[in-house]
Design an enzyme around this catalytic site. Structure first.
Site, PDB file in Angstrom:
ATOM      1  N   ARG A 105      11.867  -6.182   5.727  1.00  0.00           N
ATOM      2  CA  ARG A 105      11.873  -4.746   6.046  1.00  0.00           C
ATOM      3  C   ARG A 105      12.268  -4.520   7.498  1.00  0.00           C
ATOM      4  NH1 ARG A 105       6.407  -1.467   5.556  1.00  0.00           N
ATOM      5  NH2 ARG A 105       6.012  -2.653   7.442  1.00  0.00           N
ATOM      6  N   LYS A 107       0.834  -1.212   0.000  1.00  0.00           N
ATOM      7  CA  LYS A 107       0.000   0.000   0.000  1.00  0.00           C
ATOM      8  C   LYS A 107       0.869   1.262   0.000  1.00  0.00           C
ATOM      9  CE  LYS A 107      -2.173  -1.143   3.825  1.00  0.00           C
ATOM     10  NZ  LYS A 107      -1.535  -2.426   4.197  1.00  0.00           N
ATOM     11  N   ARG A 153      -0.792  -9.109  13.246  1.00  0.00           N
ATOM     12  CA  ARG A 153      -1.323  -8.144  12.272  1.00  0.00           C
ATOM     13  C   ARG A 153      -2.102  -8.865  11.176  1.00  0.00           C
ATOM     14  NH1 ARG A 153       4.086  -5.208  10.786  1.00  0.00           N
ATOM     15  NH2 ARG A 153       2.856  -4.084   9.234  1.00  0.00           N
ATOM     16  N   ARG A 199      10.705  -0.309  12.481  1.00  0.00           N
ATOM     17  CA  ARG A 199       9.286  -0.375  12.872  1.00  0.00           C
ATOM     18  C   ARG A 199       9.101  -1.450  13.923  1.00  0.00           C
ATOM     19  NH1 ARG A 199       4.673   0.338   8.271  1.00  0.00           N
ATOM     20  NH2 ARG A 199       3.603  -1.000   9.750  1.00  0.00           N
ATOM     21  N   ARG A 204     -10.145   0.492   7.994  1.00  0.00           N
ATOM     22  CA  ARG A 204      -9.731  -0.864   8.387  1.00  0.00           C
ATOM     23  C   ARG A 204     -10.832  -1.615   9.105  1.00  0.00           C
ATOM     24  NH1 ARG A 204      -3.900   0.087   8.477  1.00  0.00           N
ATOM     25  NH2 ARG A 204      -2.834  -1.807   9.102  1.00  0.00           N
TER      26      ARG A 204
END
Ligand code: AP5
Ligand code: MG
Length: 195
Positions: free
Chosen positions: A128, A14, A145, A134, A89
């Site tokens: 990542r 996204k 998640r 993060r 969401r």
């Protein structure tokens, strides 16, 4: 106005595709994840509240996110349109966004849903996580998640399918290949509206 929702699970691309769409269409980026991380970094009351949800991979409560979106959109009425990334969401958020769009005398043009296999999502996010900093890019939180996406967020796709706004795009391949598919979906939707 051209208002695009980029929809899809964590790691589906996204953010990556938003950057390209902003460049192509001059849209204003609205990423609730980025907004929440910025509040967290500034240690605001909202940021401190959001921190524990983000760390655990759970959704920040609807009323907090909706309040933040209302502030963002009300102060930002100009431009050719918006790209919503990571919002809505939940179905509650989707209904609120519809109301807000009506208040602003516009509507959602298209919801592009990026379809990516779960094994690829996990691979991308853990990769990542090696460099991103993060706090939610670790194996345990990534699993949560994905579960939260399947349980709480995936029903949003049906909400927009019922409005004939959902377009599912294959999210595998190179960034440019996926971008081309998204551009075709957007252009198909705009042509459909003209006819
Ligand atoms: P948010 O920041 O929205 O994160 P997310 O949805 O979990 O998704 P990501 O940002 O991790 O992935 P992405 O789809 O943007 O993919 P990206 O382009 O980065 O939300 C974080 C948290 O904030 C939530 O868990 C929640 O707590 C809270 N939150 C946010 N919004 C909320 C809301 N509305 N309501 C309640 N809570 C909310 O790509 C991922 C990686 O893959 C990158 O490294 C990228 O370089 C790579 N990549 C991209 N495309 C490709 C490709 N084609 N091939 C290979 N690698 C690729
Ligand atoms: Mg993102």
């Amino acid at each position: 106005m051209l208002n695009i929702i980029l929809f899809g699970p964590p790691g589906s691309g996204k953010g990556t595709q938003s950057e390209k769409l902003i460049h192509q269409f001059g849209l204003t980026h609205v990423s609730t994840g980025d907004l929440l991380r910025s509040e967290k970094a500034k240690k605001t009351e909202l940021g401190l509240l959001a921190k524990k949800f983000i760390e655990q991979g759970h959704l920040v409560p609807d009323e907090v996110v909706i309040g933040m979106i209302r502030n963002k959109l009300r102060g930002n009425l100009s431009g050719p349109g918006y790209i919503f990334d990571g919002f809505p969401r939940t179905v509650v958020q989707a209904k609120e966004l519809d109301e807000l769009m009506t208040e602003l005398d516009t509507e959602i043009t298209i919801v592009v849903s990026l379809d990516v296999d779960e094994s690829e999502l996990v691979k991308r996010l853990l990769k990542r996580g090696e460099t991103s900093g993060r706090i939610d890019d670790n194996e345990e939180t990534v699993r949560t998640r994905l579960e939260v996406y399947n349980l709480e967020t995936s029903p949003v796709a049906k909400y927009y399918a019922l409005q004939d706004k959902l377009s599912v795009v294959d999210g595998h391949g190179t960034v440019d290949e996926i971008f081309e598919r998204i551009c075709i979906a957007v252009s198909d939707k705009l042509n459909q509206k003209v006819i």
